[in-house]
Every structure is written in structure tokens, then in C-alpha cells.
Design an enzyme around this catalytic site. Structure first.
Site, PDB file in Angstrom:
ATOM      1  N   LYS A   1       0.846  -1.198   0.000  1.00  0.00           N
ATOM      2  CA  LYS A   1       0.000   0.000   0.000  1.00  0.00           C
ATOM      3  C   LYS A   1       0.881   1.246   0.000  1.00  0.00           C
ATOM      4  CE  LYS A   1      -2.495   1.643   3.701  1.00  0.00           C
ATOM      5  NZ  LYS A   1      -2.515   3.117   3.766  1.00  0.00           N
TER       6      LYS A   1
ATOM      7  N   LEU B   1      -4.944   6.916  -1.645  1.00  0.00           N
ATOM      8  CA  LEU B   1      -4.811   8.377  -1.692  1.00  0.00           C
ATOM      9  C   LEU B   1      -6.118   9.069  -1.339  1.00  0.00           C
ATOM     10  CD1 LEU B   1      -2.485   8.531  -4.810  1.00  0.00           C
ATOM     11  CD2 LEU B   1      -1.866   8.704  -2.392  1.00  0.00           C
TER      12      LEU B   1
ATOM     13  N   LEU C   1      -9.173   9.772  -2.544  1.00  0.00           N
ATOM     14  CA  LEU C   1      -9.604  10.858  -3.429  1.00  0.00           C
ATOM     15  C   LEU C   1     -10.944  11.431  -2.959  1.00  0.00           C
ATOM     16  CD1 LEU C   1      -8.781   9.153  -6.859  1.00  0.00           C
ATOM     17  CD2 LEU C   1      -7.262  10.495  -5.386  1.00  0.00           C
TER      18      LEU C   1
ATOM     19  N   ASP D   1     -12.979  14.998  -4.274  1.00  0.00           N
ATOM     20  CA  ASP D   1     -13.011  16.293  -4.952  1.00  0.00           C
ATOM     21  C   ASP D   1     -14.233  16.261  -5.878  1.00  0.00           C
ATOM     22  OD1 ASP D   1     -12.252  18.787  -6.172  1.00  0.00           O
ATOM     23  OD2 ASP D   1     -10.158  18.318  -5.697  1.00  0.00           O
ATOM     24  N   ILE D   2     -14.373  17.250  -6.726  1.00  0.00           N
ATOM     25  CA  ILE D   2     -15.505  17.231  -7.652  1.00  0.00           C
ATOM     26  C   ILE D   2     -15.323  16.060  -8.630  1.00  0.00           C
ATOM     27  CG2 ILE D   2     -16.008  19.707  -7.438  1.00  0.00           C
ATOM     28  CD1 ILE D   2     -14.574  20.086 -10.147  1.00  0.00           C
ATOM     29  N   PRO D   3     -16.428  15.543  -9.178  1.00  0.00           N
ATOM     30  CA  PRO D   3     -16.323  14.347 -10.020  1.00  0.00           C
ATOM     31  C   PRO D   3     -15.301  14.459 -11.142  1.00  0.00           C
ATOM     32  CG  PRO D   3     -18.612  14.752  -9.482  1.00  0.00           C
ATOM     33  CD  PRO D   3     -17.834  15.933  -8.939  1.00  0.00           C
ATOM     34  N   ASN D   4     -15.250  15.604 -11.813  1.00  0.00           N
ATOM     35  CA  ASN D   4     -14.345  15.730 -12.950  1.00  0.00           C
ATOM     36  C   ASN D   4     -12.874  15.580 -12.523  1.00  0.00           C
ATOM     37  OD1 ASN D   4     -13.950  16.345 -15.823  1.00  0.00           O
ATOM     38  ND2 ASN D   4     -12.893  18.152 -15.014  1.00  0.00           N
ATOM     39  N   THR D   5     -12.552  16.127 -11.368  1.00  0.00           N
ATOM     40  CA  THR D   5     -11.169  16.052 -10.877  1.00  0.00           C
ATOM     41  C   THR D   5     -10.823  14.639 -10.437  1.00  0.00           C
ATOM     42  OG1 THR D   5     -11.296  18.356 -10.211  1.00  0.00           O
ATOM     43  CG2 THR D   5      -9.574  17.044  -9.173  1.00  0.00           C
TER      44      THR D   5
ATOM     45  N   THR E   1     -11.791   6.270  10.841  1.00  0.00           N
ATOM     46  CA  THR E   1     -11.820   5.669  12.190  1.00  0.00           C
ATOM     47  C   THR E   1     -11.393   6.685  13.250  1.00  0.00           C
ATOM     48  OG1 THR E   1      -9.698   4.706  11.630  1.00  0.00           O
ATOM     49  CG2 THR E   1     -11.583   3.235  11.583  1.00  0.00           C
TER      50      THR E   1
ATOM     51  N   ARG F   1      -3.174  -5.938  14.469  1.00  0.00           N
ATOM     52  CA  ARG F   1      -2.046  -6.137  15.381  1.00  0.00           C
ATOM     53  C   ARG F   1      -1.946  -7.601  15.748  1.00  0.00           C
ATOM     54  NH1 ARG F   1      -1.084  -2.186  13.488  1.00  0.00           N
ATOM     55  NH2 ARG F   1      -0.608  -0.138  14.336  1.00  0.00           N
TER      56      ARG F   1
ATOM     57  N   GLN G   1      -3.503   3.155  17.099  1.00  0.00           N
ATOM     58  CA  GLN G   1      -4.750   2.573  16.603  1.00  0.00           C
ATOM     59  C   GLN G   1      -5.708   2.344  17.768  1.00  0.00           C
ATOM     60  OE1 GLN G   1      -5.785   2.316  13.673  1.00  0.00           O
ATOM     61  NE2 GLN G   1      -4.170   1.806  12.211  1.00  0.00           N
TER      62      GLN G   1
END
Ligand code: C5P
Length: 236
Positions: free
Chosen positions: A33, A61, A63, A65-69, A119, A181, A190
Site C-alpha cells: 500500500k 490516496l 480521493l 473532490d468534484i467528479p471531474n477532478t 476511524t 495487530r 490505533q
């Protein structure tokens, strides 16, 4: 996507650190990851380097943001060869659908999983900061159903939520679980942890393990012990 292997969270400060760690697993094909720390420090090339070395890569990551981005971001990640990526369900159905479209445009075959409620969000913060009046678990299940209806492959969730999510969305919808764990190890920051064996019995479909592997004296041995517990459902 072989989720019988624990996904190793490479939360490391540089490409060198990440590649050195991975190199210790000589000859083994890993599922790793890449989160914000490594991606922003090392750049997108780290994803291609890990792919070129034969590993599967989860680009976590988150994501939002707006759909296009988000569509464009998913297209870029698909071109890098990501196998799994995350978006925030809070971005809405249109944004999640746009992520899938972007993936298709980038020629990728990645699966997309949604973050529901982080979380780190407490029931109190949910009420006072987000003005959400339903219990936290209801908000998590609502986002899981929304992600499923948008066509996503699953969600990131704690082992403690996995069974409820499976009941709400069906067995085929992935429950990717961090906060793992090994029995008797340090919990760190955690809060809602599970051992690899209990995550398996509680209904997680994939586990993400960071520090118990990356900070182990012998990361390879630690990884194999966790993999055995995960595959057998027994921490013994
Ligand atoms: O080191 P540790 O095993 O705690 O790492 C867990 C990984 O899973 C980290 O990369 C962390 O960002 C990620 N994660 C998490 N809890 C979430 C979502 C992602 O711990 N709810």
C-alpha cells in the site's frame, strides 16, 4: 487481486526506504500500500517501480473532490498501474461513478474501495462537526450501501464493522481492514484493532498491516507469521 496476502502499508518517508524494505522479500510477490506519505515524498514513479518489481499496489490516496477532478486522478492512477485505490464515499455517488469512469479511460483494471467514516472520527465529532444525528455505525452502513450502488468493489472498515457491512451489502463487497495487530503486540495510535486471526473470523476480506511489519526486527518473519494467522484464522 490476491487478498490472501496481507497488504503491507509502506508508510515510509522515501522511495529508497520503501524499495529497501520490499527488497528484503526476495522472490516474493507482495501486495503493498502506497499512502499519502510515500506518494507525496517519492512521487508517482514509486507506483510504477513497485509494479515493475512485480508487486500489486494499493494506492491509498483517499480521493475526494468534484467528479471531474476525481475522474482525472483515477485515470492517472490507472495509467500508473494501480491495482486498488480509495475514494471518500462522502464525495457522493457522482464522484464515485466518475472514479470508475476515469479508471476505464486510463485502461486500468483496478478495484476501487470507499472510505466511509474515518476511524479517527468519534461519535461526538460526527454529531457536533458533521451535524450527523444518526449513530456512527448507521452512517458507515449508509456510505457502504451508497458505494455499492455506485459500483465500487468495497469499503475500508474496521474488523468490528465487517460483519454488519457484509450483511448490508452482500458477501461479494470487499471489507478491507487496517488496524491489524498480531496477538500481544503494541497497539500504537490505533484504537479499534483486531488480530489477523480475529479479522478473518469477523468477516474482513483483506487486511492492511503497517508498523507490525515495517518496524519489526525481522519484517519478513513478521509478515509470514501474520499471513499464516490470516489464512488459517488462528493466531496461535
Ligand atoms: O501501521 P499500521 O498497521 O497502523 O498502519 C495501518 C495503515 O492503514 C496506515 O497506512 C493507515 O493510514 C491506514 N488506515 C488506517 N485506518 C483507516 C484507514 C486507513 O489505519 N481507517
Amino acid at each position: 487481486m490476491d487478498t490472501s496476502r496481507p497488504i503491507i502499508a509502506l508508510d515510509l518517508p522515501s522511495a529508497r526506504d520503501a524499495l529497501d524494505l520490499v527488497a528484503r522479500f526476495a522472490g516474493e510477490t507482495l501486495f503493498v500500500k502506497v499512502g499519502m506519505e510515500l506518494f507525496y515524498a517519492a512521487g508517482p514513479g514509486i507506483v510504477s517501480q513497485l509494479k515493475d518489481a512485480g508487486h500489486d499496489v494499493f494506492c491509498d490516496l483517499k480521493l475526494h473532490d468534484i467528479p471531474n477532478t476525481v475522474r482525472g486522478a483515477a485515470r492517472s492512477l490507472a495509467r500508473l498501474g494501480a491495482d486498488l485505490l480509495t475514494v471518500h464515499a462522502a464525495g457522493g455517488r457522482a464522484m464515485m461513478e466518475a472514479a470508475l469512469e476515469g479508471l476505464g479511460e486510463g485502461g486500468g483494471s483496478a478495484s476501487v474501495v470507499a472510505i466511509t467514516q474515518l476511524t479517527s472520527t468519534s461519535p461526538e465529532a460526527l454529531r457536533s462537526e458533521q451535524l450527523v444525528e444518526v449513530p456512527l455505525v448507521e452512517s458507515v452502513l449508509n456510505y457502504a450501501r451508497l458505494a455499492r450502488s455506485a459500483g465500487l468493489a468495497g469499503v475500508v472498515c474496521s474488523a468490528h464493522e465487517a460483519a454488519d457491512i457484509a450483511a448490508a451489502t452482500g458477501e461479494g463487497f470487499l471489507r478491507v481492514t487496517p488496524g491489524i495487530r498480531p496477538a500481544g503486540s503494541a497497539i500504537g495510535d490505533q484504537a479499534r484493532v483486531a488480530t489477523p486471526g480475529t479479522a478473518a473470523s469477523m468477516g474482513s476480506s483483506a487486511i492492511v498491516v503497517g508498523r507490525p511489519v515495517t518496524r519489526a526486527e525481522d519484517p519478513v518473519a513478521a509478515y509470514h507469521a501474520i499471513m499464516t494467522a490470516w489464512r488459517t484464522g488462528s493466531d496461535a
